[in-house]
Design a protein around this motif. Sequence first.
Motif, PDB file in Angstrom:
ATOM      1  N   TRP A 106      -6.404   3.724  -5.598  1.00 34.64           N
ATOM      2  CA  TRP A 106      -5.731   4.883  -5.013  1.00 34.64           C
ATOM      3  C   TRP A 106      -5.798   6.079  -5.963  1.00 34.64           C
ATOM      4  O   TRP A 106      -6.071   7.204  -5.559  1.00 34.64           O
ATOM      5  CB  TRP A 106      -4.263   4.546  -4.748  1.00 34.64           C
ATOM      6  CG  TRP A 106      -3.966   3.821  -3.472  1.00 34.64           C
ATOM      7  CD1 TRP A 106      -3.578   2.522  -3.343  1.00 34.64           C
ATOM      8  CD2 TRP A 106      -3.996   4.338  -2.142  1.00 34.64           C
ATOM      9  NE1 TRP A 106      -3.369   2.193  -2.028  1.00 34.64           N
ATOM     10  CE2 TRP A 106      -3.614   3.298  -1.266  1.00 34.64           C
ATOM     11  CE3 TRP A 106      -4.296   5.589  -1.605  1.00 34.64           C
ATOM     12  CZ2 TRP A 106      -3.543   3.464   0.118  1.00 34.64           C
ATOM     13  CZ3 TRP A 106      -4.220   5.757  -0.229  1.00 34.64           C
ATOM     14  CH2 TRP A 106      -3.846   4.701   0.615  1.00 34.64           C
ATOM     15  N   GLN A 110       5.495   4.644   5.302  1.00 33.77           N
ATOM     16  CA  GLN A 110       4.803   3.366   5.218  1.00 33.77           C
ATOM     17  C   GLN A 110       5.783   2.206   5.076  1.00 33.77           C
ATOM     18  O   GLN A 110       5.603   1.148   5.677  1.00 33.77           O
ATOM     19  CB  GLN A 110       3.848   3.376   4.016  1.00 33.77           C
ATOM     20  CG  GLN A 110       2.595   4.189   4.205  1.00 33.77           C
ATOM     21  CD  GLN A 110       1.544   3.446   5.001  1.00 33.77           C
ATOM     22  OE1 GLN A 110       1.541   3.474   6.221  1.00 33.77           O
ATOM     23  NE2 GLN A 110       0.646   2.773   4.317  1.00 33.77           N
ATOM     24  N   ILE A 111       6.806   2.403   4.261  1.00 32.44           N
ATOM     25  CA  ILE A 111       7.793   1.343   4.033  1.00 32.44           C
ATOM     26  C   ILE A 111       8.532   1.015   5.334  1.00 32.44           C
ATOM     27  O   ILE A 111       8.711  -0.153   5.692  1.00 32.44           O
ATOM     28  CB  ILE A 111       8.789   1.755   2.933  1.00 32.44           C
ATOM     29  CG1 ILE A 111       8.075   1.786   1.566  1.00 32.44           C
ATOM     30  CG2 ILE A 111       9.974   0.795   2.878  1.00 32.44           C
ATOM     31  CD1 ILE A 111       8.897   2.429   0.463  1.00 32.44           C
ATOM     32  N   GLY A 119       2.037   6.620  -1.835  1.00 31.35           N
ATOM     33  CA  GLY A 119       2.976   7.621  -2.333  1.00 31.35           C
ATOM     34  C   GLY A 119       2.490   8.240  -3.638  1.00 31.35           C
ATOM     35  O   GLY A 119       2.549   9.461  -3.824  1.00 31.35           O
ATOM     36  N   ASN A 120       2.000   7.398  -4.537  1.00 34.04           N
ATOM     37  CA  ASN A 120       1.449   7.881  -5.806  1.00 34.04           C
ATOM     38  C   ASN A 120       0.248   8.786  -5.555  1.00 34.04           C
ATOM     39  O   ASN A 120       0.111   9.857  -6.156  1.00 34.04           O
ATOM     40  CB  ASN A 120       1.051   6.689  -6.675  1.00 34.04           C
ATOM     41  CG  ASN A 120       0.654   7.092  -8.090  1.00 34.04           C
ATOM     42  OD1 ASN A 120       0.961   8.191  -8.548  1.00 34.04           O
ATOM     43  ND2 ASN A 120      -0.022   6.198  -8.780  1.00 34.04           N
ATOM     44  N   SER A 177       3.954   0.349 -10.373  1.00 34.24           N
ATOM     45  CA  SER A 177       3.935  -0.153  -9.000  1.00 34.24           C
ATOM     46  C   SER A 177       3.442  -1.595  -8.968  1.00 34.24           C
ATOM     47  O   SER A 177       4.001  -2.440  -8.240  1.00 34.24           O
ATOM     48  CB  SER A 177       3.031   0.729  -8.125  1.00 34.24           C
ATOM     49  OG  SER A 177       3.499   2.058  -8.082  1.00 34.24           O
ATOM     50  N   SER A 186       5.706  10.207   2.281  1.00 31.42           N
ATOM     51  CA  SER A 186       4.597   9.391   2.791  1.00 31.42           C
ATOM     52  C   SER A 186       4.844   7.912   2.535  1.00 31.42           C
ATOM     53  O   SER A 186       4.593   7.064   3.397  1.00 31.42           O
ATOM     54  CB  SER A 186       3.279   9.822   2.131  1.00 31.42           C
ATOM     55  OG  SER A 186       2.956  11.144   2.475  1.00 31.42           O
ATOM     56  N   ALA A 187       5.349   7.607   1.342  1.00 32.68           N
ATOM     57  CA  ALA A 187       5.653   6.211   1.022  1.00 32.68           C
ATOM     58  C   ALA A 187       6.764   5.683   1.913  1.00 32.68           C
ATOM     59  O   ALA A 187       6.707   4.528   2.374  1.00 32.68           O
ATOM     60  CB  ALA A 187       6.057   6.096  -0.452  1.00 32.68           C
ATOM     61  N   SER A 214       0.814  -1.212   0.000  1.00 36.50           N
ATOM     62  CA  SER A 214       0.000   0.000   0.000  1.00 36.50           C
ATOM     63  C   SER A 214       0.849   1.264   0.000  1.00 36.50           C
ATOM     64  O   SER A 214       0.386   2.326  -0.428  1.00 36.50           O
ATOM     65  CB  SER A 214      -0.947   0.002   1.205  1.00 36.50           C
ATOM     66  OG  SER A 214      -0.232   0.132   2.415  1.00 36.50           O
ATOM     67  N   ALA A 215       2.112   1.150   0.465  1.00 35.52           N
ATOM     68  CA  ALA A 215       2.992   2.315   0.467  1.00 35.52           C
ATOM     69  C   ALA A 215       3.202   2.849  -0.942  1.00 35.52           C
ATOM     70  O   ALA A 215       3.275   4.065  -1.160  1.00 35.52           O
ATOM     71  CB  ALA A 215       4.341   1.959   1.098  1.00 35.52           C
ATOM     72  N   LEU A 216       3.313   1.945  -1.912  1.00 37.50           N
ATOM     73  CA  LEU A 216       3.498   2.384  -3.299  1.00 37.50           C
ATOM     74  C   LEU A 216       2.269   3.132  -3.796  1.00 37.50           C
ATOM     75  O   LEU A 216       2.375   4.158  -4.477  1.00 37.50           O
ATOM     76  CB  LEU A 216       3.799   1.174  -4.188  1.00 37.50           C
ATOM     77  CG  LEU A 216       5.059   0.381  -3.833  1.00 37.50           C
ATOM     78  CD1 LEU A 216       5.240  -0.790  -4.789  1.00 37.50           C
ATOM     79  CD2 LEU A 216       6.292   1.278  -3.859  1.00 37.50           C
ATOM     80  N   GLY A 237       5.223  12.569  -3.127  1.00 35.12           N
ATOM     81  CA  GLY A 237       4.699  11.380  -2.464  1.00 35.12           C
ATOM     82  C   GLY A 237       5.724  10.531  -1.757  1.00 35.12           C
ATOM     83  O   GLY A 237       5.365   9.694  -0.912  1.00 35.12           O
TER      84      GLY A 237
END
Length: 470
Positions: free
Chosen positions: A155, A256-257, A72-73, A107, A252-253, A67-69, A249
């Motif tokens: 997303w 999450q990562i 970020g997008n 992604s 934020s990614a 979901s991080a990918l 982005g």
Amino acid sequence: MAGTDQKENIMGTQKMSKLILFTGIPLMVSLFINSLYNFVDSMFVSQVSEKALTALSLAAPVQILVSALGLGNAVGLNAVISRALGRKDAGEVRRAADAAIFIAFCSWGVITVLCLLFVKRYFAWQSGGDTVIAEYGVRYLTVCMLFSLGQMGQWVFDRFVIASGRSGLFLFTLSAASVTNLILDPIFIFGLFGVPRLETLGAAIATVIGQTVGMFAGIVINRKWNREIPFGFTLRPDRRSVADILKVGFPSALVQILTSFMGILMNSILITFSSTAVAVYGICIRIHGVSTVGTHGITNGLIPIVAYNYGAADQKRVSDAVRWSLLYGVLFYLLFFAALELVPIRVLRVFEASDYLLEIGIPALRILAFAWLVAIPALIISAGLQGLSMGMRSMILTMSRQAVLPLIFAGIFSRFGNLTLLWSGFLLAEFVGIPLALWFWKKGYRQIQEGNLDETVQSAFGSRRCSGKC
């Protein structure tokens, strides 16, 4: 323009106690709907077996990585496309939309490669040698990753309607996805209506079908009711648009990562106690997602309020926004907090908890519920820092209290062989996070009072500050 002016007037003039609720409640609803995915999966899978539930708990950090990918997008897209809409530059809007769709496909490609290379190895490492848990986990995560295009697409198309101010349409796409997942979960997991019993594989199938339905709902809604944002697919997107989306982005990614890796390492510590300890942690994460939607809705709504009033050089409204958000953030969580502290056994019974799971799960849930309460000031301040365009400080604060400190304390306390002490490490991390958050906020607020801002912040907000004072 009239609609934009009205929104700006509300941001700058509406009574803050009402404005926080006006922006926060729709986001609460969307977060609640979104949190149902994993919660419902775990609830139904727990009826299969505790090992199946443990497998989903082990899969959760990888799902955060996936979901991080998409996040970020989405975050980058929201900023770039909103800027283009504000400029009324239709060409830039189209280029940004096409770039985001291209990034979503890329992604998905990255996720597919990671799945084929690492999923089996991941569960062989994380399952503690339990082949049943590993098999459950591989089946579930393989489907979720190979068919994650729906999630990546959702997303993007959700952000199209958010950027154009049509939040009601955004809730519709989320509802379509979650309701589909809720209906299909028991059918595929338990084998109803002639469908074979698929257990964790069925949970994965229901999840990806729901995400795909959400994506197609987003496509239809944007085509029919959001023509302000035209879009298509191209293998040659505008490079500048791609770069702008990724630049905005990436922070934020990254959060999450890093959170994903924290979850992986935490599971590797817990598995040394028992697979049930991993299941307990997974359950608590699911409960956290549902019980804190009110607080997170408030924090997400706080960011644009702080940003607007910061740009207008209205320091009092910035301070008022943070104070009201703190009050509402606590109030919206108190009912959940009371339930988790007073009747944790009933909450855990939703997940078909065994006697041993209850034995270690009740103290874990009570301690973590208290930690989530203590975390609220840091959550509010972190959102306020984002509104002040101090994203790096916000990221440092978030990673310190959510990843670095919990891992350090868990690593130390695990040596004593006491699970209750290990859970207390999360609470200690949140207590340490409060003075760190206050220090960041006081330092940042002092900077805006003195006008001592870096060039990035000045360029982002200088024109709006002038418009409010010149």
